[in-house]
Design a protein around this motif. Structure first.
Motif, mmCIF file in Angstrom:
data_model
loop_
_atom_site.group_PDB
_atom_site.id
_atom_site.type_symbol
_atom_site.label_atom_id
_atom_site.label_comp_id
_atom_site.label_asym_id
_atom_site.label_seq_id
_atom_site.Cartn_x
_atom_site.Cartn_y
_atom_site.Cartn_z
ATOM 1 N N LEU A 73 0.832 -1.202 0.000
ATOM 2 C CA LEU A 73 0.000 0.000 0.000
ATOM 3 C C LEU A 73 0.877 1.267 0.000
ATOM 4 O O LEU A 73 0.653 2.194 -0.792
ATOM 5 N N MET A 74 1.883 1.287 0.866
ATOM 6 C CA MET A 74 2.721 2.485 0.968
ATOM 7 C C MET A 74 3.618 2.680 -0.250
ATOM 8 O O MET A 74 4.122 3.783 -0.483
ATOM 9 N N MET A 100 -4.207 -0.316 -2.351
ATOM 10 C CA MET A 100 -5.293 -0.884 -1.566
ATOM 11 C C MET A 100 -5.821 -2.159 -2.206
ATOM 12 O O MET A 100 -6.114 -3.137 -1.513
ATOM 13 N N LYS A 101 -5.926 -2.163 -3.516
ATOM 14 C CA LYS A 101 -6.420 -3.364 -4.204
ATOM 15 C C LYS A 101 -5.480 -4.535 -3.973
ATOM 16 O O LYS A 101 -5.915 -5.647 -3.629
ATOM 17 N N LEU A 141 -11.753 1.274 -2.947
ATOM 18 C CA LEU A 141 -12.277 2.616 -2.692
ATOM 19 C C LEU A 141 -13.339 2.618 -1.597
ATOM 20 O O LEU A 141 -14.042 3.614 -1.410
ATOM 21 N N GLN A 142 -13.432 1.504 -0.868
ATOM 22 C CA GLN A 142 -14.460 1.379 0.172
ATOM 23 C C GLN A 142 -13.913 1.605 1.574
ATOM 24 O O GLN A 142 -14.687 1.677 2.539
ATOM 25 N N TYR A 143 -12.602 1.723 1.694
ATOM 26 C CA TYR A 143 -11.999 1.822 3.016
ATOM 27 C C TYR A 143 -10.778 2.727 2.945
ATOM 28 O O TYR A 143 -10.049 2.724 1.941
ATOM 29 N N ASP A 144 -10.552 3.487 4.004
ATOM 30 C CA ASP A 144 -9.445 4.432 4.007
ATOM 31 C C ASP A 144 -8.109 3.708 4.164
ATOM 32 O O ASP A 144 -7.930 2.890 5.075
#
Length: 445
Positions: free
Chosen positions: A215-216, A236-237, A289-292
Motif C-alpha cells: 500500500l505504501m 489498496m487493491k 475505494l471502500q476503506y481508508d
C-alpha cells in the motif's frame, strides 16, 4: 499481448484525478455518534483532543441495564453489523443478530461500534484535526487494541451501562473482547473470542506487513497525505488481494475453482486468468475505494502489536502513567469548571484502568508471561477456532484457552470447527458458530 487489468487501473486513476475527493460517509450510514469531548490519551503517548465513536444498537436495554452485548468488529468492519430502520442494508453479521437469532434481540440489547482509527464515523486518520481543520492523515497517533476498547467503554458509560452481559468478537474483534475482559474484568459477565489470538505471532504480522508495504509503495499514498488528490487505490487493491488469501482456505478454493481458467479456449494471459485469480481481482476491486488506506495501516499495526503477556501489558501501563502528565497539562489550561468535570471523568476511568501485573523474571518462559497477563479474566469464556484458518490457526485458539485455564479460569469452553471456509467461517457458518455463541450467552453461570 494486451493488459486490460493495467488499463483498468489507469482508467480509474484518471477518473479519480478529475472527480471529487473520495468520502466514506456514504458507504455506511444510519449510525449514531458519541462524542467524548475531553483529551483522550493513547497507550503510546499520543493524545486526541476529543474522540468520536460511531455505533448502532438493536433490541431494548432492560430496566436493570444488564442485558447488553458489545460486538467488536474485525479490521475493516463498520458498526453496521445488522440492518436497522436507519440503514436497511444487510449488516456484516446479519444472520447472527436479531429476534430468535444466536444473538437474540428479544433478550439482549446489542451494541456495535466502528473502532477508533476506522473511517466509518469514528475518529481516525481521515477525520478532521481541530487544530488546523485538516485531515489527520499520518499525523494521527499510533493506537492499540486497548485504546479501541477504552473508547468503547466510554460509550458504554455514556449509555449508562455498567456491566455487559457479554463481550463478543471475531478476528481483531476477538482481540478486543479479550482486552475488554482484562481491562474491565468487573464489567464483563461473559467473554466470546472467535478466530483470534492472545498475542500476534510472526506469520500474521508478516502478512499484514506485506499488505502495508504494498500500500505504501503506491505513489499516490504520498506518505498518507492523499486526501486532496488521488487515493492509493492500486496499493489498496493489492493489499486486499494479499489479505484475501489468508481469509479463506485451500480446500474451499480447490472445490470452488480448482485449476479452472476463466476462458479455457483462449491463450494464457498475464492478467487474471485462472478463476482463483479473477476471484482475488474481484475482491480487490470491491475494496479499493471502500476503506481508508491510512485506517488499514494504523489498525493492522495495532493488531500486530497486540500481546496479552504480562510484560507487554505492564510496559504499556508504565507508558500511560508517564504520559498522563501530558493530559494533565492540557486540563490545567482550561477553566476551573471544565477541569473539575474532566478530573471526575479521569478518576472514574482510573478505577477501570488496566491493573498492574506482577513483574516476571526475564528468565521465565513466554508462555508463563502470557498466563500471568491473563489472570484477570475469570468470567465464563467461549473460545472458538477453525481448523482451516490460516490467519489465526487453531493452535492460537488453544493457546488462549489453555493460558486462561492455567491462570485460574475454571469456566473456559473451547470448540474447534472442521469447516472449509477458513478464517471467514465466523461470517458464514451460522449453524455451528451461531449455535456455540447462543449456548454460551444463554447458559447459567
Amino acid at each position: 499481448m494486451s493488459f486490460p487489468c493495467i488499463d483498468k487501473l489507469a482508467s480509474r486513476t484518471q477518473k479519480l484525478d478529475s472527480g471529487p475527493e473520495p468520502s466514506y460517509d456514504n458507504i455506511v450510514t444510519g449510525y449514531e455518534l458519541f462524542e467524548h469531548k475531553q483529551p483522550f490519551l493513547l497507550d503510546h503517548g499520543g493524545i486526541l483532543p476529543h474522540v468520536t465513536v460511531a455505533y448502532e444498537t438493536w433490541g431494548q436495554l432492560n430496566a436493570a441495564k444488564d442485558n447488553c452485548i458489545l460486538i467488536h468488529t474485525g479490521l475493516s468492519a463498520s458498526s453496521h453489523a445488522k440492518s436497522q430502520p436507519k440503514n436497511e442494508k444487510p449488516g456484516w453479521w446479519e444472520d447472527f443478530i436479531g429476534p430468535g437469532c444466536p444473538i437474540d434481540t428479544n433478550k439482549f440489547f446489542v451494541v456495535c461500534t466502528n473502532v477508533i482509527g476506522g473511517c466509518y464515523g469514528s475518529t481516525g486518520p481521515s477525520a478532521i484535526d481541530p487544530a488546523d481543520n485538516e485531515r489527520y492523515a499520518t499525523r494521527f497517533p499510533i493506537l492499540t487494541i486497548f485504546d479501541m476498547v477504552r473508547a468503547q467503554f466510554l460509550l458504554l458509560d455514556h449509555l449508562g451501562i455498567e456491566k455487559l452481559h457479554a463481550s463478543i468478537g471475531s478476528s481483531m474483534g476477538g482481540m478486543q473482547s479479550i482486552a475488554a475482559a482484562s481491562l474491565y474484568p468487573d464489567r464483563v459477565n461473559r467473554l466470546v473470542s472467535i478466530s483470534a489470538c492472545a498475542r500476534s505471532h510472526p506469520y500474521s504480522i508478516a502478512l499484514r506487513h506485506t499488505q502495508r508495504q504494498v500500500l505504501m509503495a503506491d505513489p499516490n499514498w504520498n506518505k498518507g497525505f492523499y486526501y486532496k488528490g488521488i487515493p492509493p487505490h492500486i496499493g489498496m487493491k493489492l493489499a486486499r488481494e494479499i489479505a484475501t488469501i489468508s481469509y479463506r482456505s485451500g480446500p474451499e478454493w480447490e472445490l470452488r475453482f480448482g485449476r479452472k481458467r476463466a476462458q479455457e479456449d483462449q491463450s494464457p494471459a498475464l492478467c487474471p486468468d485462472f478463476l482463483i485469480e479473477t476471484y482475488l481481482d474481484h475482491q480487490g476491486e470491491r475494496f479499493c475505494l471502500q476503506y481508508d488506506a491510512n485506517s488499514l495501516l494504523y489498525i493492522s499495526k495495532a493488531m500486530d502489536m497486540f500481546d496479552m503477556s504480562a510484560s507487554s501489558v505492564q510496559r504499556l501501563e508504565q507508558q500511560r502513567q508517564k504520559n498522563q502528565i501530558k493530559v494533565d497539562d492540557i486540563l490545567a489550561k482550561q477553566d476551573e469548571k471544565q477541569r473539575e468535570q474532566e478530573q471526575q471523568q479521569k478518576d472514574a476511568n482510573k478505577k477501570d484502568d488496566r491493573p498492574s501485573l506482577t513483574t516476571l523474571s526475564a528468565t521465565d518462559p513466554a508462555t508463563q508471561d502470557l498466563i500471568e497477563g491473563m489472570k484477570k479474566i475469570k468470567m465464563p469464556t467461549l473460545v472458538l477456532g477453525i481448523q482451516t484458518d490460516l490467519l489465526f490457526p487453531v493452535w492460537q485458539q488453544k493457546e488462549i484457552a489453555e493460558c486462561l485455564r492455567a491462570s485460574g479460569n475454571k469456566k473456559v469452553t473451547y470448540y474447534e470447527l472442521d469447516a472449509m471456509f477458513g478464517h471467514d467461517t465466523f461470517l458464514i457458518d451460522r449453524v455451528s458458530v451461531g449455535g456455540a455463541i447462543k449456548g454460551h450467552l444463554e447458559s447459567k453461570i
